[in-house]
Design a protein around this motif. Sequence first.
Motif, mmCIF file in Angstrom:
data_model
loop_
_atom_site.group_PDB
_atom_site.id
_atom_site.type_symbol
_atom_site.label_atom_id
_atom_site.label_comp_id
_atom_site.label_asym_id
_atom_site.label_seq_id
_atom_site.Cartn_x
_atom_site.Cartn_y
_atom_site.Cartn_z
ATOM 1 N N MET A 24 0.841 -1.171 0.000
ATOM 2 C CA MET A 24 0.000 0.000 0.000
ATOM 3 C C MET A 24 0.885 1.233 0.000
ATOM 4 O O MET A 24 1.826 1.342 0.769
ATOM 5 N N THR A 25 0.571 2.198 -0.840
ATOM 6 C CA THR A 25 1.327 3.438 -0.942
ATOM 7 C C THR A 25 0.560 4.543 -0.256
ATOM 8 O O THR A 25 -0.644 4.683 -0.453
ATOM 9 N N THR A 26 1.253 5.325 0.559
ATOM 10 C CA THR A 26 0.642 6.471 1.214
ATOM 11 C C THR A 26 1.039 7.721 0.462
ATOM 12 O O THR A 26 2.230 7.973 0.258
ATOM 13 N N LEU A 27 0.064 8.472 0.018
ATOM 14 C CA LEU A 27 0.339 9.700 -0.704
ATOM 15 C C LEU A 27 0.534 10.850 0.271
ATOM 16 O O LEU A 27 -0.133 10.906 1.304
ATOM 17 N N PRO A 28 1.429 11.778 -0.044
ATOM 18 C CA PRO A 28 1.625 12.918 0.847
ATOM 19 C C PRO A 28 0.394 13.813 0.859
ATOM 20 O O PRO A 28 -0.338 13.884 -0.124
ATOM 21 N N THR A 29 0.164 14.461 1.986
ATOM 22 C CA THR A 29 -0.926 15.416 2.097
ATOM 23 C C THR A 29 -0.475 16.735 1.479
ATOM 24 O O THR A 29 0.594 17.233 1.835
ATOM 25 N N PRO A 30 -1.246 17.311 0.550
ATOM 26 C CA PRO A 30 -0.841 18.586 -0.051
ATOM 27 C C PRO A 30 -0.683 19.668 1.016
ATOM 28 O O PRO A 30 -1.388 19.665 2.029
ATOM 29 N N ALA A 31 0.234 20.588 0.777
ATOM 30 C CA ALA A 31 0.476 21.684 1.729
ATOM 31 C C ALA A 31 -0.821 22.426 1.989
ATOM 32 O O ALA A 31 -1.555 22.767 1.066
ATOM 33 N N GLY A 32 -1.106 22.640 3.255
ATOM 34 C CA GLY A 32 -2.295 23.383 3.647
ATOM 35 C C GLY A 32 -3.549 22.532 3.762
ATOM 36 O O GLY A 32 -4.554 22.972 4.288
ATOM 37 N N ALA A 33 -3.519 21.308 3.251
ATOM 38 C CA ALA A 33 -4.685 20.434 3.336
ATOM 39 C C ALA A 33 -4.734 19.788 4.711
ATOM 40 O O ALA A 33 -3.707 19.505 5.308
ATOM 41 N N ARG A 34 -5.914 19.569 5.202
ATOM 42 C CA ARG A 34 -6.074 18.926 6.507
ATOM 43 C C ARG A 34 -6.144 17.425 6.320
ATOM 44 O O ARG A 34 -6.891 16.928 5.496
ATOM 45 N N ARG A 35 -5.349 16.722 7.084
ATOM 46 C CA ARG A 35 -5.358 15.265 7.036
ATOM 47 C C ARG A 35 -6.652 14.754 7.649
ATOM 48 O O ARG A 35 -7.135 15.309 8.614
ATOM 49 N N PRO A 36 -7.187 13.698 7.060
ATOM 50 C CA PRO A 36 -8.342 13.098 7.717
ATOM 51 C C PRO A 36 -7.888 12.515 9.049
ATOM 52 O O PRO A 36 -6.737 12.161 9.207
ATOM 53 N N GLY A 37 -8.769 12.443 9.965
ATOM 54 C CA GLY A 37 -8.395 11.884 11.254
ATOM 55 C C GLY A 37 -9.047 12.643 12.376
ATOM 56 O O GLY A 37 -10.140 13.162 12.228
ATOM 57 N N GLY A 38 -8.340 12.732 13.484
ATOM 58 C CA GLY A 38 -8.935 13.311 14.665
ATOM 59 C C GLY A 38 -8.244 14.555 15.158
ATOM 60 O O GLY A 38 -7.230 14.979 14.613
ATOM 61 N N ARG A 39 -8.823 15.076 16.196
ATOM 62 C CA ARG A 39 -8.315 16.306 16.791
ATOM 63 C C ARG A 39 -8.471 16.231 18.299
ATOM 64 O O ARG A 39 -9.514 15.800 18.800
ATOM 65 N N LEU A 40 -7.443 16.656 18.998
ATOM 66 C CA LEU A 40 -7.467 16.810 20.453
ATOM 67 C C LEU A 40 -7.259 18.284 20.752
ATOM 68 O O LEU A 40 -6.344 18.899 20.208
ATOM 69 N N HIS A 41 -8.105 18.846 21.600
ATOM 70 C CA HIS A 41 -7.935 20.253 21.953
ATOM 71 C C HIS A 41 -8.561 20.540 23.309
ATOM 72 O O HIS A 41 -9.533 19.890 23.711
ATOM 73 N N VAL A 42 -7.976 21.492 24.003
ATOM 74 C CA VAL A 42 -8.535 21.934 25.277
ATOM 75 C C VAL A 42 -9.688 22.864 24.955
ATOM 76 O O VAL A 42 -9.552 23.776 24.138
ATOM 77 N N ASP A 43 -10.822 22.618 25.569
ATOM 78 C CA ASP A 43 -12.027 23.412 25.339
ATOM 79 C C ASP A 43 -11.812 24.820 25.894
ATOM 80 O O ASP A 43 -11.592 24.975 27.096
ATOM 81 N N PRO A 44 -11.862 25.854 25.046
ATOM 82 C CA PRO A 44 -11.624 27.218 25.550
ATOM 83 C C PRO A 44 -12.672 27.674 26.568
ATOM 84 O O PRO A 44 -12.381 28.493 27.438
ATOM 85 N N ASP A 45 -13.888 27.138 26.475
ATOM 86 C CA ASP A 45 -14.942 27.497 27.425
ATOM 87 C C ASP A 45 -14.847 26.715 28.729
ATOM 88 O O ASP A 45 -15.388 27.133 29.749
ATOM 89 N N ARG A 46 -14.166 25.571 28.674
ATOM 90 C CA ARG A 46 -13.975 24.727 29.854
ATOM 91 C C ARG A 46 -12.542 24.215 29.840
ATOM 92 O O ARG A 46 -12.280 23.092 29.418
ATOM 93 N N PRO A 47 -11.570 25.019 30.286
ATOM 94 C CA PRO A 47 -10.156 24.648 30.165
ATOM 95 C C PRO A 47 -9.737 23.412 30.953
ATOM 96 O O PRO A 47 -8.634 22.920 30.769
#
Length: 121
Positions: free
Chosen positions: A1-24
């Motif tokens: 299986m070949t993995t293609l590079p993500t174009p510059a500026g494009a968002r990779r599919p997947g997930g996100r972890l972030h601290v909630d600004p309203d509930r730090p």
Amino acid sequence: MTTLPTPAGARRPGGRLHVDPDRPAVLRAEGEIDVDAVHTLAAGLGVDEVGAGRALAAAGVEEVDLSGATFIDSSALALLVSIAPHRRPDRLRVRGATGAPLMTLRVTGLDAVLDLVPAGA
């Protein structure tokens, strides 16, 4: 299986972890939480993946909201485990885990060391 590079500026599919600004005190997980999501979070904190849990605990994170997560891998489990010891005597709350993330927590036995809370409770 070949993995293609993500174009510059494009968002990779997947997930996100972030601290909630309203509930730090809450770290939110959305989508597939894998090594890329954990690495991105750690880089944003200015630490490596090993130091991310300590940095989040020092910033006051008391809860991880998995209600938006569809998948968690071993790097996500490692992040939870690395936050937990800094919550003593309290246990790290993990809210809203369902489906595959909940099954992963149960199969690995982490449900015994984390305080699992249903969404909305």
